[in-house]
Design a protein around this motif. Sequence first.
Motif, PDB file in Angstrom:
ATOM      1  N   GLY A 187      51.086  39.403  39.941  1.00 39.03           N
ATOM      2  CA  GLY A 187      52.268  39.795  39.178  1.00 39.03           C
ATOM      3  C   GLY A 187      53.196  40.659  40.007  1.00 39.03           C
ATOM      4  O   GLY A 187      52.999  40.864  41.210  1.00 39.03           O
ATOM      5  N   TYR A 238      42.072  38.327  36.779  1.00 35.58           N
ATOM      6  CA  TYR A 238      43.418  38.647  37.277  1.00 35.58           C
ATOM      7  C   TYR A 238      43.963  39.836  36.491  1.00 35.58           C
ATOM      8  O   TYR A 238      43.784  39.920  35.276  1.00 35.58           O
ATOM      9  CB  TYR A 238      44.345  37.425  37.154  1.00 35.58           C
ATOM     10  CG  TYR A 238      43.838  36.277  37.995  1.00 35.58           C
ATOM     11  CD1 TYR A 238      44.086  36.249  39.366  1.00 35.58           C
ATOM     12  CD2 TYR A 238      43.050  35.268  37.436  1.00 35.58           C
ATOM     13  CE1 TYR A 238      43.583  35.229  40.158  1.00 35.58           C
ATOM     14  CE2 TYR A 238      42.544  34.242  38.222  1.00 35.58           C
ATOM     15  CZ  TYR A 238      42.812  34.224  39.577  1.00 35.58           C
ATOM     16  OH  TYR A 238      42.301  33.219  40.359  1.00 35.58           O
ATOM     17  N   HIS A 240      47.380  42.497  36.087  1.00 35.77           N
ATOM     18  CA  HIS A 240      48.803  42.718  36.395  1.00 35.77           C
ATOM     19  C   HIS A 240      48.946  43.965  37.269  1.00 35.77           C
ATOM     20  O   HIS A 240      48.375  45.014  36.966  1.00 35.77           O
ATOM     21  CB  HIS A 240      49.605  42.883  35.107  1.00 35.77           C
ATOM     22  CG  HIS A 240      51.083  42.721  35.308  1.00 35.77           C
ATOM     23  ND1 HIS A 240      51.832  43.594  36.072  1.00 35.77           N
ATOM     24  CD2 HIS A 240      51.949  41.789  34.868  1.00 35.77           C
ATOM     25  CE1 HIS A 240      53.100  43.201  36.072  1.00 35.77           C
ATOM     26  NE2 HIS A 240      53.193  42.092  35.352  1.00 35.77           N
ATOM     27  N   ARG A 321      48.422  43.850  29.901  1.00 30.95           N
ATOM     28  CA  ARG A 321      49.229  42.649  30.145  1.00 30.95           C
ATOM     29  C   ARG A 321      48.327  41.451  30.404  1.00 30.95           C
ATOM     30  O   ARG A 321      47.359  41.563  31.156  1.00 30.95           O
ATOM     31  CB  ARG A 321      50.164  42.882  31.343  1.00 30.95           C
ATOM     32  CG  ARG A 321      51.186  44.011  31.089  1.00 30.95           C
ATOM     33  CD  ARG A 321      51.622  44.619  32.401  1.00 30.95           C
ATOM     34  NE  ARG A 321      52.636  45.657  32.266  1.00 30.95           N
ATOM     35  CZ  ARG A 321      52.381  46.961  32.282  1.00 30.95           C
ATOM     36  NH1 ARG A 321      51.142  47.409  32.373  1.00 30.95           N
ATOM     37  NH2 ARG A 321      53.373  47.836  32.181  1.00 30.95           N
ATOM     38  N   GLU A 325      52.043  37.071  31.091  1.00 25.69           N
ATOM     39  CA  GLU A 325      52.955  38.073  31.643  1.00 25.69           C
ATOM     40  C   GLU A 325      52.815  38.154  33.169  1.00 25.69           C
ATOM     41  O   GLU A 325      53.807  38.336  33.891  1.00 25.69           O
ATOM     42  CB  GLU A 325      52.598  39.421  31.018  1.00 25.69           C
ATOM     43  CG  GLU A 325      53.802  40.267  30.719  1.00 25.69           C
ATOM     44  CD  GLU A 325      53.437  41.454  29.836  1.00 25.69           C
ATOM     45  OE1 GLU A 325      52.504  41.354  28.996  1.00 25.69           O
ATOM     46  OE2 GLU A 325      54.092  42.496  29.993  1.00 25.69           O
ATOM     47  N   MET A 326      51.588  38.022  33.638  1.00 20.05           N
ATOM     48  CA  MET A 326      51.380  38.049  35.105  1.00 20.05           C
ATOM     49  C   MET A 326      52.130  36.892  35.754  1.00 20.05           C
ATOM     50  O   MET A 326      52.801  37.059  36.783  1.00 20.05           O
ATOM     51  CB  MET A 326      49.884  37.929  35.429  1.00 20.05           C
ATOM     52  CG  MET A 326      49.026  39.051  34.861  1.00 20.05           C
ATOM     53  SD  MET A 326      47.275  38.789  35.269  1.00 20.05           S
ATOM     54  CE  MET A 326      46.489  39.506  33.812  1.00 20.05           C
ATOM     55  N   CYS A 327      52.032  35.698  35.137  1.00 20.74           N
ATOM     56  CA  CYS A 327      52.706  34.516  35.709  1.00 20.74           C
ATOM     57  C   CYS A 327      54.225  34.664  35.588  1.00 20.74           C
ATOM     58  O   CYS A 327      54.966  34.375  36.539  1.00 20.74           O
ATOM     59  CB  CYS A 327      52.250  33.254  34.981  1.00 20.74           C
ATOM     60  SG  CYS A 327      50.537  32.835  35.327  1.00 20.74           S
ATOM     61  N   ASP A 329      56.053  37.351  35.528  1.00 17.29           N
ATOM     62  CA  ASP A 329      56.607  38.333  36.462  1.00 17.29           C
ATOM     63  C   ASP A 329      56.469  37.882  37.917  1.00 17.29           C
ATOM     64  O   ASP A 329      57.339  38.179  38.748  1.00 17.29           O
ATOM     65  CB  ASP A 329      55.962  39.708  36.225  1.00 17.29           C
ATOM     66  CG  ASP A 329      56.372  40.286  34.865  1.00 17.29           C
ATOM     67  OD1 ASP A 329      57.414  39.854  34.331  1.00 17.29           O
ATOM     68  OD2 ASP A 329      55.647  41.149  34.336  1.00 17.29           O
ATOM     69  N   SER A 330      55.389  37.168  38.226  1.00 17.99           N
ATOM     70  CA  SER A 330      55.271  36.598  39.588  1.00 17.99           C
ATOM     71  C   SER A 330      56.394  35.608  39.830  1.00 17.99           C
ATOM     72  O   SER A 330      57.004  35.570  40.913  1.00 17.99           O
ATOM     73  CB  SER A 330      53.948  35.842  39.762  1.00 17.99           C
ATOM     74  OG  SER A 330      52.867  36.708  39.701  1.00 17.99           O
TER      75      SER A 330
END
Length: 370
Positions: A187, A238, A240, A321, A325-327, A329-330
Motif C-alpha cells: 500500500g 498483507y 497496509h 485497513r 484499501e491496500m490495493c 492505495d498501491s
Amino acid sequence: MTENTPSVLLTGGAGYIGSHTFVALAEAGYQPVILDDFSNSHPAVLERLAQLTGRRVPCEKGNVLDTAFVAEVLQRHRCVAAVHFAGVKAVGESVQQPLMYYRNNVSGLLSLLEAMAGTTACRSVVFSSSATVYGNPASVPIDEGFPCAPESPYAQSKLMCENILASLRASDPSWRTGVLRYFNPVGAHPTGLIGEDPSGIPNNLMPFVTQVAVGKRARLQVFGSDYPTPDGTGVRDYLHVSDLADGHVAAVQALLAKGESFTVNLGTGQGTSVLGVVRAFERASGRPIPFEFAPRRAGDVAQYFADVSLARGVLGWRATRGIEEMCRDSWHWQQRNPDGYRTQTSDTAMHMPAPVRNSPNGPMRPVVSA
Ligand code: WQD
C-alpha cells in the motif's frame, strides 16, 4: 510544533516504511528527524513529506555506520527515541552477498546503539524486524512464542539484531527496546504522494502487480499453484503501510510511557492468497491483471499469517485497513507516479490534497518520559 516537541530519530527514514512513519509521528505530535544515505531511497521524498505534513522535514544525509555522525545528530536534535529502519532487505540478495547483509544490518544497529550509549541519555529504540525470523512455521497463525528459525542471511541478520537488543537490556535495564516483526507491508499513503519505489524488477508481489496494471510488465508469474491452501497459491498477511506506520507510533509511545520492552508481530491476522490479491487489485483498479502459473519460488512457504493479539494487548494497536484499501492505495500511488519518485510532478501543486492535519479534537499529545 514548539521547541519542546520531542524529536525521534528515524534511521532510513526516507525509505518506504520510514517515510510513512514520518507522517504518522508528525501527526501524533512528534518531530521526526530523518537520517538516510539515500542508497535505496530518493531525495524527492523529502519534498513530498513537507507537502503532506505542512512542516519542515529535518534530514541528515549520512550512513548509520558512521557512529560519530549518528551521535552528533542524536545530540543536536535532542532525540528522545530512535526508530531503526536503515538496512538492506532483499532475501535473495542476502544469499548472494551475506557479508554485505551482516555488515549493514548488524553493524548498523551496533553503530546506532553505540552512538546512543556513548553520548546521549536516549535509551529507547524501536527496531524494524521481520516475520521472516520465524522461518517455516509449524502452523498458523504465528505468535511471538514460536521458535525462530531464520532461513536466509537477511533473516539471520534480523534475529542477530534482536539478540543484541536482548543482551543490552540484560546488561542495563534502562534500555527500552521495541522489536516489531513485520509481516507483508504493502500500500501507500492515500494521497499517492509517498509509496514504495523499488529499483529494478520488483521481488515482491504487490509492486509487481501494480507494474503489470500500469503496463510496464506484460504479466504476473504466480509462483506455485499446488500449495495446500484453499486456491493452491501462497497465503500471506498483507498489512497496509499506514497501519504499520501507526504501529511504530504506538511502539514509541509505549516505550516512552511505560518503559517496558516488547517484541510483537505487526500484521492483520488475515491471510490472503496470491490470486486473492490479484482479484482485489483488479477490483480496485478496474484493470485486468494477466497472469500465468509458474513453478514454486525457492524458499517460499505455503502460508504465513500473524497472531496479532500481543500487539493489541501491549500497544493497543491493531490494523484497520483491509486488502481492498491496500490495493486501492498501491494503485493510486502507481498511477500518480509511474516512475516512482523520478516521475516529474510539475502538477503536484495543482492536485495537491490539503495537508494532513491533526484531528479536530486537537493534536494528540505525545507521551514523553521524564
Ligand atoms: C508474496 C507471495 C510469492 C512475486 C518477503 C520477504 C519478507 C518480507 C516481505 C521483509 C508469495 C508470491 C511474489 C511474484 C508471486 N520482507 N509472488 N509472484 O516472500 O512473503 O516475503 O517480503 O522483511 O522477509 O521474504 O513476499 O511479496 O515476495 O511474495 O506469485 O512475482 O506472492 O510466491 O506467495 P514474501 P512477496
